[in-house]
Design an enzyme around this catalytic site. Structure first.
Site, short mmCIF file in Angstrom:
data_model
loop_
_atom_site.label_atom_id
_atom_site.label_comp_id
_atom_site.label_asym_id
_atom_site.label_seq_id
_atom_site.Cartn_x
_atom_site.Cartn_y
_atom_site.Cartn_z
N SER A 144 -7.13 -0.60 1.73
CA SER A 144 -6.56 -1.50 0.71
C SER A 144 -5.79 -2.61 1.40
O SER A 144 -5.18 -2.39 2.45
CB SER A 144 -5.61 -0.71 -0.21
OG SER A 144 -4.78 -1.57 -0.95
N TYR A 157 0.62 5.89 -1.27
CA TYR A 157 -0.69 5.27 -1.31
C TYR A 157 -0.90 4.35 -0.11
O TYR A 157 -1.92 4.45 0.59
CB TYR A 157 -0.85 4.48 -2.61
CG TYR A 157 -2.14 3.71 -2.72
CD1 TYR A 157 -3.33 4.35 -3.04
CD2 TYR A 157 -2.16 2.33 -2.51
CE1 TYR A 157 -4.52 3.64 -3.14
CE2 TYR A 157 -3.34 1.61 -2.61
CZ TYR A 157 -4.51 2.27 -2.92
OH TYR A 157 -5.69 1.56 -3.02
#
Length: 250
Positions: A144, A157
């Protein structure tokens, strides 16, 4: 569309919806036989039916990537009827509804679940599939762009996605002797099921910080996956590629 993946079998995890489905669809349209590896049987079956209805070659296999035995069984089924796997996209992960907690509000249970799915799950998947891959194959891991700018209230995350970048580099070194390439894709904020709950003001703020000032769509990303799977990228490995309209630059 060019059928450059004709005769190739590619596994895409988390392909029942969202970006994972977009990757699977693009690869199918370019001739690949795609294994839709998905934990949700309803989503997986629906994705398979949707692609088959268009004459595309897809098969759903249920998998929980955090489970060693489940991943091993998925890999066994994926290999059936062919002499090897040509590509793997480790898209599956936990992202929906993970935000909102500060670093000191996160529980160890949530932290451990995040690592079990995103980090261990990626490793287990590669460990199961890579030995079945033909020499010269390609693996695309999925991280990401938040790893570059450290999104707040997403510590677990962002940490898990950062680990995938390091994993990619080590895997690229280990698998390079078989001419298997391993590269890491870093999508930005993308319209889809995983981002339905994001307030419009956040979309606007994100777009204003991009160099290309519009919302990112799945087809902005799936072509990059196809490139990394193709022979056009046959001398690229161990790299990270952010696809986020210039929100981050590295």
């Amino acid at each position: 569309m060019d059928k450059r993946f004709s005769g190739r079998r590619i596994v895409v995890t988390g392909a029942g919806r969202g970006l994972g489905f977009s990757y699977a669809e693009r690869l199918c349209r370019e001739g690949a036989s795609v294994i839709i590896a998905e934990i949700d049987p309803a989503l997986g079956s629906e994705a398979e039916a949707s692609l088959k209805a268009r004459g595309l070659d897809a098969r759903f296999v249920q998998v929980d990537i955090s489970s060693e035995s489940s991943v091993a069984e998925m890999a066994r089924i994926a290999r059936e009827g062919c002499d090897g796997i040509d590509g793997l996209v480790t898209n599956a992960g936990w992202a929906n509804g993970v935000g909102g907690k500060t670093y000191d509000e996160l529980t160890t249970e949530v932290w451990d679940r995040m690592m079990a799915i995103n980090v261990r799950g990626t490793w287990l998947t590669v460990r199961a599939i890579a030995p079945m891959m033909r020499d010269g194959g390609s693996i695309v891991t999925v991280s990401s762009d938040t790893i570059y700018w450290g999104a707040p209230r997403l510590l677990h995350y962002v940490t898990s996605k950062s680990a995938i970048v390091g994993m990619t580099r080590s895997l690229a070194r280990e698998l390079g002797e078989r001419m298997i390439r391993v590269n890491c894709l870093l999508p930005g904020l993308t319209v889809g099921e995983a981002t339905k709950g994001i307030p419009e003001e956040r979309w606007n703020d994100y777009a204003q910080k991009q160099l290309l000032k519009r919302k990112q769509m799945p087809d902005d990303v799936d072509g990059v996956v196809a490139f990394l799977m193709s022979d056009d990228s046959k001398f690229i490995t161990g790299q990270t590629l952010a696809v986020d309209g210039g929100f981050s630059m590295h």
